[in-house]
Scaffold this active site. Sequence first.
Site, PDB file in Angstrom:
ATOM      1  N   ASP A   1     -14.897  -1.397   3.972  1.00 33.55           N
ATOM      2  CA  ASP A   1     -13.627  -1.069   3.336  1.00 33.55           C
ATOM      3  C   ASP A   1     -12.665  -2.254   3.356  1.00 33.55           C
ATOM      4  O   ASP A   1     -12.629  -3.038   4.313  1.00 33.55           O
ATOM      5  CB  ASP A   1     -12.999   0.116   4.079  1.00 33.55           C
ATOM      6  CG  ASP A   1     -11.645   0.501   3.537  1.00 33.55           C
ATOM      7  OD1 ASP A   1     -11.573   0.860   2.347  1.00 33.55           O
ATOM      8  OD2 ASP A   1     -10.657   0.430   4.293  1.00 33.55           O
TER       9      ASP A   1
ATOM     10  N   GLU B   1     -16.202  -3.662  -0.550  1.00 30.78           N
ATOM     11  CA  GLU B   1     -15.136  -3.256  -1.465  1.00 30.78           C
ATOM     12  C   GLU B   1     -14.155  -4.427  -1.516  1.00 30.78           C
ATOM     13  O   GLU B   1     -13.260  -4.543  -0.681  1.00 30.78           O
ATOM     14  CB  GLU B   1     -14.430  -1.990  -0.964  1.00 30.78           C
ATOM     15  CG  GLU B   1     -13.419  -1.470  -1.969  1.00 30.78           C
ATOM     16  CD  GLU B   1     -12.112  -0.970  -1.355  1.00 30.78           C
ATOM     17  OE1 GLU B   1     -11.266  -0.457  -2.104  1.00 30.78           O
ATOM     18  OE2 GLU B   1     -11.924  -1.118  -0.139  1.00 30.78           O
TER      19      GLU B   1
END
Length: 759
Positions: free
Chosen positions: A438, A491
């Site tokens: 993330d 990401e």
Amino acid sequence: MAELQARDGARDAGIGSGGVVRPSGGRGSSAGFGVAPGDLAAIVEARHGNPFAVLGPHAVRDEYEIRAMLPGAREVAVLVDGRAEPIPMTRIDPAGFFVTRLGTRERPWYKLRIEWPGGVQEARDPYSYGPTPGFEDMWRIRQVGTECIPRLLGAHPTSIGDQAGYHFGVWAPNARRVSVIGDFNSWDGRRHPMRLRFDAGVWELFVPDLQSGERYKFEILGADGARHEKADPVAFMAEKPPATASRLARLPDFERRDTEWMASRHEGDPRYKPMSVYECHLGSWARVPEEGNRFLTYRELAERLIPYVKDLGFTHIELLPITEFPFDGSWGYQPVSLFAPTSRFGTPEDFVAFVEAAHNAGIGIILDWVPGHFPNDAHGLGLFDGTHLYEHADPRQGYHQDWGTYIYNFGRQEVQAFLVANARFWLERYHLDGLRVDAVASMLYLDYSRKHGEWVPNKYGGNENLDAIEFMRKMNETVYSADPGCITVAEESTSWPGVSHPTYTGGLGFGFKWNMGWMHDTLLFMSKEPVHRRYHHHNLTFGLLYAFSENFVLPLSHDEVVHGKGSLIGKMPGDRWQKFANLRAYYGFMWGHPGKKLLFMGGEFGQEREWNHDTSLDWHLLEDGYHRGVQNLIRDLNGAARTIPALHERDTEASGFQWLVADDAENSVIAWLRRGADPEKIAIVVSNFTPVPREGYRIGVPYPGFYREVVNTDAAVYGGSNIGNQGGVRAEEREAHGHAYCVSLTLPPLATLILERVG
């Protein structure tokens, strides 16, 4: 706070505000015994940093003396092995410090017989044991890439001789004193202070007779003089939020039933395999409304979610973070216990059952992993030992202004080792198949979401976070060397070069990268009325300029259906029929486009309202033909991507793609060719993004033969108008688009066709 209040209610002496020692007036005398008054006061007041120097058995003037700190005990006696009669202990301090002399020169092996207000307990003395066997290599916790952290730290069921118990270890190098507290000692930090291993900065203690499932925390007298109650950073199980304690559980090492999957997952390169990911938030995929809208358990999800995903043909499930987190509204992106699967849905054993069910169904599990930041909850990692231990001390580098969270100090070796060990933990202990990392951009840039003057340049004057870059490279190198067949996915929303390139070429070493640019551009195009799309044609084509610069995943994630963005179907223009036709055409375009695929739950049937983490998806919509049609389309698109090599084998290579029609902006038509390892086994993808059917639309192809219509998003089974090509077309020898052959197609309105050359 219940355990804190219980402990404070039983305490007769302790630490005052700010860590100031209260006067010890009224205390008994240690005269006649070997304990020094200063040591006695420090133990009673819970500020002694070396409890083994005071408590337990000690040779004093040629005989052994036993000392114990047992607040709340009425009477205590020593039961020496081999002696019939108990030896009473003398309370020399009203707070509960007991001492006795044994009259023997031999080190005794004994139990303590303790009379509590509620009954009598017999137990071995934790302070009669030396350092616990098997935990001698604590210094290794600073080695980045090793698996030792979950083996050495945390709470582990351990036996010393024939005595079972739990060994506790916690890294808190700047603490003045650390105790383990829990239900087993009335949350009283005076009962079980720990030994400091100076070589590692680790406090440890073996506590006999503890049982799996008991609650515990660490009480830390910090370098700041304050007392902190912390959950175990390496706990393998936690209380169900909003409770915040850790629970005793063994290191996950269960009898596994997915050996066939594990033996085969390392075969082949993931870049050349079909990959279609179903992104899922377990807490809102489905609920049980008749039982207070409760969550499904891991085992219920194994029975319902896994067959559903298998039926739709997805290859992987990507779980929004399930490492224990305190706040439901964070969706898991503010974790506290990185080694514990959230207890919202069950036990670690239940989570293993879920993973095994997925593997036995042929589905991989990817964990959304959050190594970039952590919340400032009092029981978490922040100011852990009274210093900025896990987070950077400078708020310009250690505090995320947008999210109100702490940022890990990636320059500290022990922190890097902690995070890399956690990555290995999930892949090796729980057999997960990948990590989606993330917020990579927030780690890469020192000035991420910061104004001038709010960030600190690196040593070269730049905005690159050199420590975070080193961490990510080490993490990827470790994962890919230790766990072949697993993948890591970044990401990353910027143009940072080489995110999914090997570290030996200067890359970050991820296996894949989310293509955020493709997602933003194409959703912008789809949001336009068809009559205006001719002016935005570049939003469809631009992504192919860089499509092979990284190993891309095309994401339609949870981020696109929250915070006022609406649902995917809600982004589509037109009346109801056109909205669904647009969405189907977009899905066909996406599945035919180079890159692996990711779709957030609900998108597979056209969820109409924005995602809400507090409620279930709207499964009743499947009673409607349009929604059921979208679901049927996703099933068939996944089937085509899996069975047609041209649609997956060269997803990440320019040699697997060729433009056929890129410039028909006037008609909003786009077409390309996909190739697999066999260059003659090709697929053709054609999209018509206007509501106008087009007859006899010629597209050049390199080979003769029959081109079978595998997917037509306008088919009646999907809710379309059923305009198409009667199952396929045969190429004719007529030059078009630089090729010697062409196919003449009927292009349905607002639709995508996928055709496969079958000979």
